[in-house]
Design a protein around this motif. Structure first.
Motif, PDB file in Angstrom:
ATOM      1  N   ASN A  65      23.075  -0.516  36.378  1.00  7.07           N
ATOM      2  CA  ASN A  65      23.821  -0.827  37.432  1.00  7.07           C
ATOM      3  C   ASN A  65      25.028   0.053  37.816  1.00  7.07           C
ATOM      4  OD1 ASN A  65      25.698  -2.175  39.774  1.00  7.07           O
ATOM      5  ND2 ASN A  65      25.308  -4.101  38.563  1.00  7.07           N
ATOM      6  N   ASP A  66      25.006   1.169  38.666  1.00  5.60           N
ATOM      7  CA  ASP A  66      25.772   2.252  38.678  1.00  5.60           C
ATOM      8  C   ASP A  66      27.254   1.571  38.985  1.00  5.60           C
ATOM      9  OD1 ASP A  66      23.826   3.806  38.614  1.00  5.60           O
ATOM     10  OD2 ASP A  66      23.659   4.069  40.966  1.00  5.60           O
ATOM     11  N   ILE A  67      27.518   0.732  39.486  1.00  9.27           N
ATOM     12  CA  ILE A  67      29.065   0.252  39.778  1.00  9.27           C
ATOM     13  C   ILE A  67      29.625   0.060  38.583  1.00  9.27           C
ATOM     14  CG2 ILE A  67      28.747  -2.311  40.042  1.00  9.27           C
ATOM     15  CD1 ILE A  67      30.855  -1.592  42.595  1.00  9.27           C
ATOM     16  N   GLU A  68      28.878  -0.515  37.415  1.00  8.57           N
ATOM     17  CA  GLU A  68      29.331  -0.797  36.148  1.00  8.57           C
ATOM     18  C   GLU A  68      29.968   0.499  35.327  1.00  8.57           C
ATOM     19  OE1 GLU A  68      30.049  -3.750  34.697  1.00  8.57           O
ATOM     20  OE2 GLU A  68      28.701  -5.013  36.215  1.00  8.57           O
ATOM     21  N   HIS A  69      29.221   1.539  35.689  1.00 10.45           N
ATOM     22  CA  HIS A  69      29.766   2.935  35.163  1.00 10.45           C
ATOM     23  C   HIS A  69      31.162   3.139  35.870  1.00 10.45           C
ATOM     24  CE1 HIS A  69      25.964   3.492  33.100  1.00 10.45           C
ATOM     25  NE2 HIS A  69      25.240   3.139  34.170  1.00 10.45           N
ATOM     26  N   ASP A  70      31.310   2.784  37.161  1.00 15.15           N
ATOM     27  CA  ASP A  70      32.404   3.224  37.812  1.00 15.15           C
ATOM     28  C   ASP A  70      33.761   2.196  37.262  1.00 15.15           C
ATOM     29  OD1 ASP A  70      31.249   4.987  39.328  1.00 15.15           O
ATOM     30  OD2 ASP A  70      30.794   3.728  41.023  1.00 15.15           O
ATOM     31  N   PHE A  71      33.402   0.856  36.999  1.00 15.92           N
ATOM     32  CA  PHE A  71      34.291  -0.049  36.510  1.00 15.92           C
ATOM     33  C   PHE A  71      34.776   0.637  35.216  1.00 15.92           C
ATOM     34  CE2 PHE A  71      32.611  -3.488  39.309  1.00 15.92           C
ATOM     35  CZ  PHE A  71      33.541  -3.199  40.475  1.00 15.92           C
ATOM     36  N   SER A  72      33.758   1.053  34.469  1.00 10.64           N
ATOM     37  CA  SER A  72      34.295   1.367  32.957  1.00 10.64           C
ATOM     38  C   SER A  72      35.086   2.766  33.201  1.00 10.64           C
ATOM     39  CB  SER A  72      32.778   1.738  32.259  1.00 10.64           C
ATOM     40  OG  SER A  72      33.313   2.052  31.107  1.00 10.64           O
ATOM     41  N   ALA A  73      34.945   3.534  34.060  1.00  4.67           N
ATOM     42  CA  ALA A  73      35.596   4.668  33.987  1.00  4.67           C
ATOM     43  C   ALA A  73      36.873   4.437  34.572  1.00  4.67           C
ATOM     44  CB  ALA A  73      34.965   5.765  35.129  1.00  4.67           C
ATOM     45  N   LEU A  74      36.984   3.745  35.662  1.00  7.22           N
ATOM     46  CA  LEU A  74      38.444   3.068  36.005  1.00  7.22           C
ATOM     47  C   LEU A  74      39.214   2.320  34.866  1.00  7.22           C
ATOM     48  CD1 LEU A  74      37.606   1.820  39.689  1.00  7.22           C
ATOM     49  CD2 LEU A  74      38.855   3.745  39.161  1.00  7.22           C
ATOM     50  N   LEU A  87      47.413   0.846  40.625  1.00  4.76           N
ATOM     51  CA  LEU A  87      45.825   0.789  40.510  1.00  4.76           C
ATOM     52  C   LEU A  87      45.257   1.350  41.741  1.00  4.76           C
ATOM     53  CD1 LEU A  87      43.502  -0.145  39.097  1.00  4.76           C
ATOM     54  CD2 LEU A  87      43.536  -2.416  40.074  1.00  4.76           C
ATOM     55  N   ASP A  88      45.795   1.280  42.939  1.00  2.00           N
ATOM     56  CA  ASP A  88      45.489   1.905  43.999  1.00  2.00           C
ATOM     57  C   ASP A  88      45.470   3.668  43.868  1.00  2.00           C
ATOM     58  OD1 ASP A  88      45.145  -0.200  45.618  1.00  2.00           O
ATOM     59  OD2 ASP A  88      46.905  -0.241  46.463  1.00  2.00           O
ATOM     60  N   ASP A  89      46.363   4.030  43.168  1.00  2.00           N
ATOM     61  CA  ASP A  89      46.285   5.558  42.940  1.00  2.00           C
ATOM     62  C   ASP A  89      45.183   5.915  42.050  1.00  2.00           C
ATOM     63  OD1 ASP A  89      48.549   6.031  44.732  1.00  2.00           O
ATOM     64  OD2 ASP A  89      50.148   5.807  43.006  1.00  2.00           O
ATOM     65  N   ILE A  90      45.038   5.058  41.040  1.00  2.28           N
ATOM     66  CA  ILE A  90      44.103   5.378  40.093  1.00  2.28           C
ATOM     67  C   ILE A  90      42.570   5.409  40.826  1.00  2.28           C
ATOM     68  CG2 ILE A  90      42.512   4.586  38.138  1.00  2.28           C
ATOM     69  CD1 ILE A  90      45.580   3.357  37.060  1.00  2.28           C
ATOM     70  N   ILE A  91      42.147   4.336  41.688  1.00  4.22           N
ATOM     71  CA  ILE A  91      41.204   4.513  42.449  1.00  4.22           C
ATOM     72  C   ILE A  91      40.856   5.642  43.182  1.00  4.22           C
ATOM     73  CG2 ILE A  91      39.977   2.935  43.830  1.00  4.22           C
ATOM     74  CD1 ILE A  91      41.313   0.360  42.591  1.00  4.22           C
ATOM     75  N   ARG A  92      42.175   6.021  44.121  1.00  4.91           N
ATOM     76  CA  ARG A  92      42.058   6.987  44.884  1.00  4.91           C
ATOM     77  C   ARG A  92      41.751   8.463  44.150  1.00  4.91           C
ATOM     78  NH1 ARG A  92      46.666   4.811  47.026  1.00  4.91           N
ATOM     79  NH2 ARG A  92      46.489   3.512  48.809  1.00  4.91           N
ATOM     80  N   ASP A  93      42.487   8.490  43.085  1.00  8.24           N
ATOM     81  CA  ASP A  93      42.059   9.565  42.214  1.00  8.24           C
ATOM     82  C   ASP A  93      40.633   9.623  41.597  1.00  8.24           C
ATOM     83  OD1 ASP A  93      42.932  11.789  40.784  1.00  8.24           O
ATOM     84  OD2 ASP A  93      42.701  10.687  38.893  1.00  8.24           O
ATOM     85  N   TYR A  94      40.141   8.451  41.193  1.00  7.57           N
ATOM     86  CA  TYR A  94      38.911   8.530  40.881  1.00  7.57           C
ATOM     87  C   TYR A  94      37.848   8.721  41.827  1.00  7.57           C
ATOM     88  CZ  TYR A  94      34.521   6.640  38.825  1.00  7.57           C
ATOM     89  OH  TYR A  94      33.194   6.748  38.449  1.00  7.57           O
ATOM     90  N   CYS A  95      37.976   8.353  43.002  1.00  6.61           N
ATOM     91  CA  CYS A  95      37.182   8.499  44.045  1.00  6.61           C
ATOM     92  C   CYS A  95      36.960  10.007  44.691  1.00  6.61           C
ATOM     93  CB  CYS A  95      37.271   7.665  45.350  1.00  6.61           C
ATOM     94  SG  CYS A  95      37.133   5.952  44.974  1.00  6.61           S
TER      95      CYS A  95
END
Length: 97
Positions: A65-74, A87-95
């Motif tokens: 499940n690809d989203i699990e990899h993204d959640f783990s990285a976040l 958390l918004d800044d972390i998500i923006r930076d990750y994306c």
């Protein structure tokens, strides 16, 4: 049909056979997850002599499940970010990266 309470495999199979299958007006693909009440052999037998197909989803695996990899990285980024980083800044930076 209104149902109140919990449901076991036998009750689900009864509903499936008495209500769902007769209500399908054309050949359909029925997709089942891995809920314990979705017994593969019993449901397959109910569909066997109909025009419908049954597909059982594979067991859940976070590795597939690809989203699990993204959640783990976040989570890792959040763990190492400064305490004033939102958390918004972390998500923006990750994306963006």
């Amino acid at each position: 049909m209104i149902f109140t309470g919990s449901l076991n495999a036998q009750g689900f199979e009864g509903w499936f056979n008495k209500y769902l299958l007769p209500s399908l007006t054309r050949a359909s693909v029925l997709i089942m997850d891995n809920a314990p009440i979705h017994r593969k052999s019993a449901i397959s037998q109910l569909v066997e002599h109909t025009e419908h197909q049954i597909v059982f989803l594979p067991k859940y695996s976070p590795d597939l499940n690809d989203i699990e990899h993204d959640f783990s990285a976040l989570k890792r980024k959040r763990m190492y970010a400064s305490s004033d980083t939102s958390l918004d800044d972390i998500i923006r930076d990750y994306c963006i990266t």
